[in-house]
Scaffold this motif. Structure first.
Motif, PDB file in Angstrom:
ATOM      1  N   GLN A  41      -6.078 -23.104  -3.414  1.00  0.00           N
ATOM      2  CA  GLN A  41      -7.096 -23.300  -4.597  1.00  0.00           C
ATOM      3  C   GLN A  41      -7.112 -24.913  -4.864  1.00  0.00           C
ATOM      4  N   GLY A  42      -6.218 -25.760  -4.438  1.00  0.00           N
ATOM      5  CA  GLY A  42      -5.870 -27.071  -4.747  1.00  0.00           C
ATOM      6  C   GLY A  42      -4.982 -27.051  -6.141  1.00  0.00           C
ATOM      7  N   ARG A  43      -4.197 -26.108  -6.367  1.00  0.00           N
ATOM      8  CA  ARG A  43      -3.391 -26.011  -7.573  1.00  0.00           C
ATOM      9  C   ARG A  43      -2.284 -26.940  -7.472  1.00  0.00           C
ATOM     10  N   SER A  44      -1.795 -27.524  -8.668  1.00  0.00           N
ATOM     11  CA  SER A  44      -0.581 -28.222  -8.787  1.00  0.00           C
ATOM     12  C   SER A  44       0.639 -27.614  -8.635  1.00  0.00           C
ATOM     13  N   GLY A  45       0.596 -26.024  -8.639  1.00  0.00           N
ATOM     14  CA  GLY A  45       1.929 -25.651  -8.411  1.00  0.00           C
ATOM     15  C   GLY A  45       1.754 -24.039  -9.243  1.00  0.00           C
ATOM     16  N   VAL A  46       2.965 -23.552  -9.347  1.00  0.00           N
ATOM     17  CA  VAL A  46       3.205 -22.038  -9.965  1.00  0.00           C
ATOM     18  C   VAL A  46       4.059 -22.130 -10.672  1.00  0.00           C
ATOM     19  N   ASP A  65       0.856  -1.322  -0.313  1.00  0.00           N
ATOM     20  CA  ASP A  65       0.099  -0.080  -0.013  1.00  0.00           C
ATOM     21  C   ASP A  65       0.888   1.349   0.109  1.00  0.00           C
ATOM     22  N   VAL A  66       1.551   1.446  -1.076  1.00  0.00           N
ATOM     23  CA  VAL A  66       2.496   2.530  -1.218  1.00  0.00           C
ATOM     24  C   VAL A  66       2.522   2.838  -2.878  1.00  0.00           C
ATOM     25  N   LYS A  67       3.115   4.029  -3.045  1.00  0.00           N
ATOM     26  CA  LYS A  67       2.946   4.366  -4.425  1.00  0.00           C
ATOM     27  C   LYS A  67       4.201   4.118  -5.115  1.00  0.00           C
ATOM     28  N   GLU A  68       4.872   2.831  -5.081  1.00  0.00           N
ATOM     29  CA  GLU A  68       6.011   2.471  -5.498  1.00  0.00           C
ATOM     30  C   GLU A  68       5.921   1.113  -6.184  1.00  0.00           C
ATOM     31  N   LYS A  69       7.016   0.540  -6.394  1.00  0.00           N
ATOM     32  CA  LYS A  69       7.012  -0.710  -7.297  1.00  0.00           C
ATOM     33  C   LYS A  69       7.367  -1.873  -6.244  1.00  0.00           C
ATOM     34  N   VAL A  70       6.351  -2.313  -5.680  1.00  0.00           N
ATOM     35  CA  VAL A  70       6.309  -3.473  -4.931  1.00  0.00           C
ATOM     36  C   VAL A  70       5.043  -4.249  -5.166  1.00  0.00           C
ATOM     37  N   PHE A  71       5.130  -5.139  -6.014  1.00  0.00           N
ATOM     38  CA  PHE A  71       3.872  -5.861  -6.345  1.00  0.00           C
ATOM     39  C   PHE A  71       4.158  -7.350  -6.940  1.00  0.00           C
ATOM     40  N   ILE A  72       3.269  -8.029  -7.073  1.00  0.00           N
ATOM     41  CA  ILE A  72       3.005  -9.228  -7.858  1.00  0.00           C
ATOM     42  C   ILE A  72       2.013  -9.543  -8.542  1.00  0.00           C
ATOM     43  N   GLU A  73       2.015 -10.371  -9.697  1.00  0.00           N
ATOM     44  CA  GLU A  73       0.783 -10.147 -10.609  1.00  0.00           C
ATOM     45  C   GLU A  73       0.771 -12.015 -11.210  1.00  0.00           C
ATOM     46  N   TYR A  74      -0.508 -12.519 -10.879  1.00  0.00           N
ATOM     47  CA  TYR A  74      -0.372 -13.897 -11.641  1.00  0.00           C
ATOM     48  C   TYR A  74      -2.040 -14.224 -11.793  1.00  0.00           C
ATOM     49  N   ALA A  75      -2.121 -15.464 -12.392  1.00  0.00           N
ATOM     50  CA  ALA A  75      -3.306 -15.709 -12.743  1.00  0.00           C
ATOM     51  C   ALA A  75      -3.451 -17.223 -13.110  1.00  0.00           C
ATOM     52  N   PRO A  76      -4.734 -17.918 -13.220  1.00  0.00           N
ATOM     53  CA  PRO A  76      -4.862 -19.466 -13.588  1.00  0.00           C
ATOM     54  C   PRO A  76      -4.052 -19.436 -14.959  1.00  0.00           C
ATOM     55  N   LEU A  77      -3.322 -20.411 -15.028  1.00  0.00           N
ATOM     56  CA  LEU A  77      -2.578 -20.598 -16.447  1.00  0.00           C
ATOM     57  C   LEU A  77      -3.623 -20.727 -17.462  1.00  0.00           C
ATOM     58  N   GLU A  78      -4.720 -21.285 -17.185  1.00  0.00           N
ATOM     59  CA  GLU A  78      -5.707 -21.654 -18.249  1.00  0.00           C
ATOM     60  C   GLU A  78      -6.292 -20.272 -18.928  1.00  0.00           C
ATOM     61  N   THR A  79      -6.178 -19.267 -18.212  1.00  0.00           N
ATOM     62  CA  THR A  79      -6.585 -17.914 -18.613  1.00  0.00           C
ATOM     63  C   THR A  79      -5.399 -17.069 -18.669  1.00  0.00           C
ATOM     64  N   ALA A  80      -4.145 -17.271 -18.433  1.00  0.00           N
ATOM     65  CA  ALA A  80      -3.085 -16.466 -18.467  1.00  0.00           C
ATOM     66  C   ALA A  80      -2.715 -16.224 -19.909  1.00  0.00           C
ATOM     67  N   TRP A  81      -2.184 -15.102 -20.517  1.00  0.00           N
ATOM     68  CA  TRP A  81      -1.851 -14.689 -21.906  1.00  0.00           C
ATOM     69  C   TRP A  81      -0.611 -15.013 -21.918  1.00  0.00           C
ATOM     70  N   VAL A  82      -0.170 -16.513 -22.176  1.00  0.00           N
ATOM     71  CA  VAL A  82       1.105 -17.017 -22.510  1.00  0.00           C
ATOM     72  C   VAL A  82       1.113 -18.379 -23.239  1.00  0.00           C
ATOM     73  N   PRO A  83       1.817 -18.548 -24.195  1.00  0.00           N
ATOM     74  CA  PRO A  83       1.680 -19.911 -24.772  1.00  0.00           C
ATOM     75  C   PRO A  83       2.267 -20.999 -23.924  1.00  0.00           C
ATOM     76  N   VAL A  84       1.607 -21.382 -22.883  1.00  0.00           N
ATOM     77  CA  VAL A  84       2.077 -22.272 -21.964  1.00  0.00           C
ATOM     78  C   VAL A  84       1.085 -23.030 -21.738  1.00  0.00           C
ATOM     79  N   GLU A  85       0.990 -24.446 -21.362  1.00  0.00           N
ATOM     80  CA  GLU A  85      -0.147 -25.459 -21.163  1.00  0.00           C
ATOM     81  C   GLU A  85       0.282 -26.104 -20.146  1.00  0.00           C
TER      82      GLU A  85
END
Length: 249
Positions: free
Chosen positions: A108-113, A52-72
């Motif tokens: 979430q019962g995921r297999s991993g990250v 909660d600051v106006k600086e560069k401290v963050f993480i961003e992730y998504a379910p692989l099924e809907t992630a915009w990357v050519p990974v399966e």
């Protein structure tokens, strides 16, 4: 450590700082494009968590099924970006953010990250040495120097799509695939247009604006992918100096 983290919601997205180093009193086209992109992604399970600051401290992730990357792969989360910079480095925020992602995956019962890495660390990729310290290993790799790193909870591993392994396209001119996920993309596109105009060389700017386009890309992707002479060059957003060297080969 005061870990006062905020996880963005559709309600808080319009008013929250998005952790880039773009400074502008007026609305910035890259930042506003990022907000619109996030507004569509949050309902899909996309997570943007920040200090909660106006600086560069963050993480961003998504379910692989809907992630915009050519990974399966089955049942993974994909980590797009983990960034801690400036005075906030070395204070445990990166570890806390990564552990929050891993905790979400377990809950979430995921297999991993998984996340994108490279043979040599790239400027626009999260620190893979840091990830390896937290149990990430190479799950897959390409012949052109990139790797898929994974922290598996059940011994399964994700993989690049066969098309992403190619790293080639038929078009020989400078070709840049991009999405609106990164606020810096808008600035980079302006630089590409300017340099190509100065040098009198054609370029093709291909917007990746659907999940289907992202999943079928002919190379690895993390907001940007640059091709020249039909060969993949980098996922880094190109600056003017890089482009001039590339186009004068």
């Amino acid at each position: 450590m005061d870990a006062a983290f905020i996880t963005l919601t559709p309600e808080t997205l319009p008013s929250q700082h998005l952790c880039c180093i773009i400074r502008s009193k007026k609305p910035h086209p890259g930042v506003e494009a990022k907000r619109r992109w996030l507004a569509d992604r949050l309902p899909e399970g996309h997570v943007f968590r920040k200090l909660d600051v106006k600086e560069k401290v963050f993480i961003e992730y998504a379910p692989l099924e809907t992630a915009w990357v050519p990974v399966e792969g089955d049942n993974y989360l994909y980590l797009y970006c983990l960034w801690v910079a400036g005075a906030y480095k070395g204070r445990g925020y990166g570890r806390a953010l990564l552990e929050s992602c891993l905790a979400d995956a377990r809950a979430q019962g995921r297999s991993g990250v998984c996340m994108l890495g490279a043979e040599k660390q790239k400027a626009w990729l999260s620190d893979q040495a840091f990830a390896r310290k937290h149990g990430f290993v190479t799950a897959d790799e390409t012949d052109y120097g990139y790797a898929l790193l994974a922290r598996s909870f059940d011994s399964t591993l994700p993989r690049f799509t066969d098309r992403a392994r190619a790293g080639t396209i038929e078009q020989k001119t400078l070709t840049v695939y991009y999405s609106d996920q990164c606020p810096y993309v808008a600035n980079s596109l302006d630089i590409i247009r300017q340099v190509c105009g100065e040098l009198g060389v054609p370029c093709s700017l291909v917007q990746v604006d659907t999940l289907e386009k992202a999943k079928s890309l002919p190379c690895v992707f993390n907001n940007c992918a640059v091709f020249y002479d039909g060969v993949f060059q980098t996922v880094n957003l190109p600056d003017a100096a890089y482009l001039r060297r590339l186009l004068k080969r």
